[in-house]
Structure formats: C-alpha cells, structure tokens
Design an enzyme around this catalytic site. Sequence first.
Site, PDB file in Angstrom:
ATOM      1  N   GLY A 122     -30.098 -21.454  46.951  1.00 46.71           N
ATOM      2  CA  GLY A 122     -30.374 -21.460  45.518  1.00 46.71           C
ATOM      3  C   GLY A 122     -29.514 -20.512  44.725  1.00 46.71           C
ATOM      4  O   GLY A 122     -29.982 -19.927  43.738  1.00 46.71           O
ATOM      5  N   SER A 123     -28.247 -20.327  45.136  1.00 50.36           N
ATOM      6  CA  SER A 123     -27.308 -19.473  44.394  1.00 50.36           C
ATOM      7  C   SER A 123     -27.839 -18.063  44.190  1.00 50.36           C
ATOM      8  O   SER A 123     -27.533 -17.422  43.186  1.00 50.36           O
ATOM      9  CB  SER A 123     -26.949 -20.108  43.044  1.00 50.36           C
ATOM     10  OG  SER A 123     -26.312 -21.349  43.237  1.00 50.36           O
ATOM     11  N   SER A 204     -26.654 -23.053  52.324  1.00 51.13           N
ATOM     12  CA  SER A 204     -25.989 -22.606  51.109  1.00 51.13           C
ATOM     13  C   SER A 204     -26.052 -21.074  51.021  1.00 51.13           C
ATOM     14  O   SER A 204     -25.659 -20.396  51.960  1.00 51.13           O
ATOM     15  CB  SER A 204     -26.615 -23.299  49.887  1.00 51.13           C
ATOM     16  OG  SER A 204     -25.814 -23.117  48.750  1.00 51.13           O
TER      17      SER A 204
END
Length: 519
Positions: A122-123, A204
């Site tokens: 989620g960045s 991610s």
Amino acid sequence: MSTWCRFLTLVAAVLHLSEPACAAPGASPACSIVWNGQAVSGKLDGGICKTTVRYGAAARWEDAVAVTSQSGISATENPPSCPQIMGNPTQGATSSEDCLTATIYAPVGGRRLPLFCWLHGGSYSIGSASAAGLDGANLAKRGRVIVVVLQYRLNVLGLIPPSVAPTASDPNLQVRDIILGLKEVRKNLAWQGDMDQVTIGGQSTGASLIRALWVAPAAQGLFQRMILQSDPFNYGMAPMSETNNFRSAIYNHPALGSANTFAALQAAPLANVLGAAGAVYNAAANQMPSSPPSQPFRPTYGTPTIPKEPTGELFNNPGGLTFSPASVPMLLTTVADDGAHVFTNSEMNFLAFRNILARLVGPAGLQVILTTPTYNITADNTDKRPAFTKILTDGAWRCAAREVARKWAGAGGQVYVGEFREGIHYPLNDQYPYCAGKVCHMDDIMPTFGQGGGFANMIADNWLSFIKTGRPAGGWSAFAASNGIDGAGVKALGGDGVVPTCPAGFWGSAVKWHWQLFA
C-alpha cells in the site's frame, strides 16, 4: 468475559483442554490462544481458528510497546485499519490509531507448525489486514501452517514524526512496529508454532519493508525465510534530508494551525494531521523530486533502525547486511504487467510520458531510453501507455528483481525467482481499467493465499513448500549468479509460460536504478 471465565479459559489453553463455554459473543469454545498471559477466544471455521489480537500500543509518534490488554479489540473479527492517507480502500469499515494488531489463522490442535507472517502493501500509506485476499484460512488449512497478518502504522503517523517528537531522529516507527509484532508473535505462539520455521512475506511495499529488515539490527533472528512479491526494487529507502523536507512541509501546513509543541500535535485532530500530510503527499513531485512518484513517504535510512540503504548494501557490501544471504533463503516474484496499474482510461501523451519517466530515471536515463532501440519510443501523439507499462515493469520490477537475485545468489544465498504469467483479478484493480486483460500489480495476492482454485492451488502449494522447506515445489530450480538477467533461471508461473528477457547492460548500468541516483 468474566474474571472467572477468563481464568478457566487461560488454564484450559495452557493445559490444551477444551475451553469453557463462557467465551465472548462470536467466539468459539473450540479455539483460543494465550497472548501475553491472557486467554483470547477466536472464531472457528473449518478447523482453522481465526484470532485478532493487539500486539502493541503507542501514543501518536511514540514507540510502540507490547501490551496485555485486549480491551476494545474483537478477537473474532478483522481489526480496524490504521488511519489511511487516501481514504480506506480496505474491507474494514473503520480505522483507528489503536491499530497494532495481528490476525492469526491457526489449525486447531496444531503443534510445532511453521509460521507465515505477512506484511500488506500500500505504498507505505494505505492497506490493512482487512484488505481483500488476506484471509489466511485457506492457506493455513491447506498446508497446516500458522498464518499471521500484521498491521503497522502508515504514512505520516508511521514514517514522519514531527521534529519535536522523541522519535524524530529515527522516524521509522512503521519498521519498529513490524519488529515488535514479529517478536510478540514469536513469544506468544511458541507453544503452537515452530520458531525455527518462520517465513516473512509481503507484496509491493510490504516486500520493501522486508528489504528494510535486511539491515535492521533488531530484526536479527526473527525469521528464517523470506517471500518478496512485486517489490519495486528500483526504489530504495529515503535519506534523512528527504524526510526532513517532507516533515517541514507537513508540520508547517495551514491545516495544523499554530500547533507546534509535541503535546499540541499529539492532541491535534487526526483529520487535520492527515489533511496536512495528504496535501504534501499529493504535491510531492514538486516538493521533493527525488521521492518515488507512487510512494513519496518511505522509511529512512542512516538511522539506528535502518543504518544503511539495504539494496545498495546488498550490491556493494553484502557482508554489511544484518544477516548473511547464505542463512536466509528467498522466494522472489514479479507479475507480467506490474507497471500497468498506474493508468485509468486516459491515454498518455509523449509529454506526460517524458516528464514522469524523468522523475524515475533522471535526465540522463531518460535520454538513453528515448534514443535506444530497446523500447522504440517515438515522439508522436500515439498512446504511450503500452511503452510506459513495459519500461516501468522492466525497470522497477522484473529486471530489478533479477539483478537483486543475482546479487543474493552471488553472496551465497539460495534464491528462487518467478514471474506470474497468470493471476487472479484483485478487486482494487477495478479502479485501473488499463489492467483489463493483463496480469496486473496485486493480481498475485489471491493465488498466494490459495483463493480461486486451480492456478491458485498450484501457487499456494509452491509457497507452502517454501515455507516448510525453504524450497518451492514442482522442480523449481534455484537462481544462480551466472544466470544473468535474461530470464534463465526464472520460473514462469502459469499463463503462456513465457519469461521475457531483460536488455543486457541496460538497467542499473546505462540507466541507473532510482536508489543509485538518490541514495
């Protein structure tokens, strides 16, 4: 739960007896865990006990500490997410600053089971244990393993405390939350799990956070295996100068008014804090050109928690990592179209293409890309989304991951590299229409957790084999330093079975990685 019932439940859990029938509403008398001395009753479904616990608590911008109280946390439900900088894109309808939780999926009656601890992506700024696909029940049941999904503080609350905070000189609250969570899991699940078989995994920026642990002294010995999925290896951690610039912009923002003491900032309405941070986050391209476009707020290196930039350390001085690559096997994957999820329905013109690419690779790298036949860029009005997707997928994910694998193998590490040529559509990708018909970033999450049958079961079985043995199943060979980056040694996962090549002498050489430019 009454005091007497809590006592009986605790005794039953310690002695592995049936739990007394006086548990909290929604709880199952057939499953419970003891967490920091307190019996916590979970929810039983298909032989898997799901239990959400609080592993830590922290005042705003202060270090978290382990806690015993589970008051206010529903053990049988998904937890509230940590506050999100861009709304709440998860299944959890609520959020709270009291969000340091672990959601545990454990086979009932299991002992000495391998553990799989997952960090959501989620960045660094959004996401939670309630996000789609992160239900660990299928994986726990299929492989008789314990699955744990950790939450950690996000965005400005987890990465950029004000200069007047006691944590200002080491702002990596997010990373220290994860370290605390891993320690608490090891301490409290030792009676049920095998602490010599702990695998940490993430997708991610969840994977990027695992990369931060490569150089974190406090992470030593907390896990024995790693699974990194679609880690944007092109990006490194932030230098303190970048974090300080963001800090100045956030805490001088009008949304925070005259609040300038630590007490005043801790008492400021959360909406005001997130409003100031959100404005700076959205304007990051103008305020801090060195920050990655998709994850401007990120962990800071040159601090006690993260002393060095981890990717640079692997490339230049692997002996300086917290643990030897030879001691921790790694499973490393990307997906076929990792770079496609940044687009909506709008076409990309040449000017936008050039401007965004300049931020990623610098002016010199941009000129190389524009003039090389490798990507065949034309300065015309044709839609540049296909070209940008290919460049971004190669430069941030595919080719960067292979080079990391080469370095890990060269340092004596066992590493397995794969590319998802098939995926299962991830619900959040509904907002990215360009992902239609592609294997997009996040389309590996459902298969990882064994959700979808067929292909998903094959992926889950490979992951479970790695979690248990350090090797995936199905004759998947380890990557060698001599493989290069051309695709040799990379396992094609489903789909067309084709593994694309990476251009020789291009990424990290003719065109520098982002971490090389700004570390």
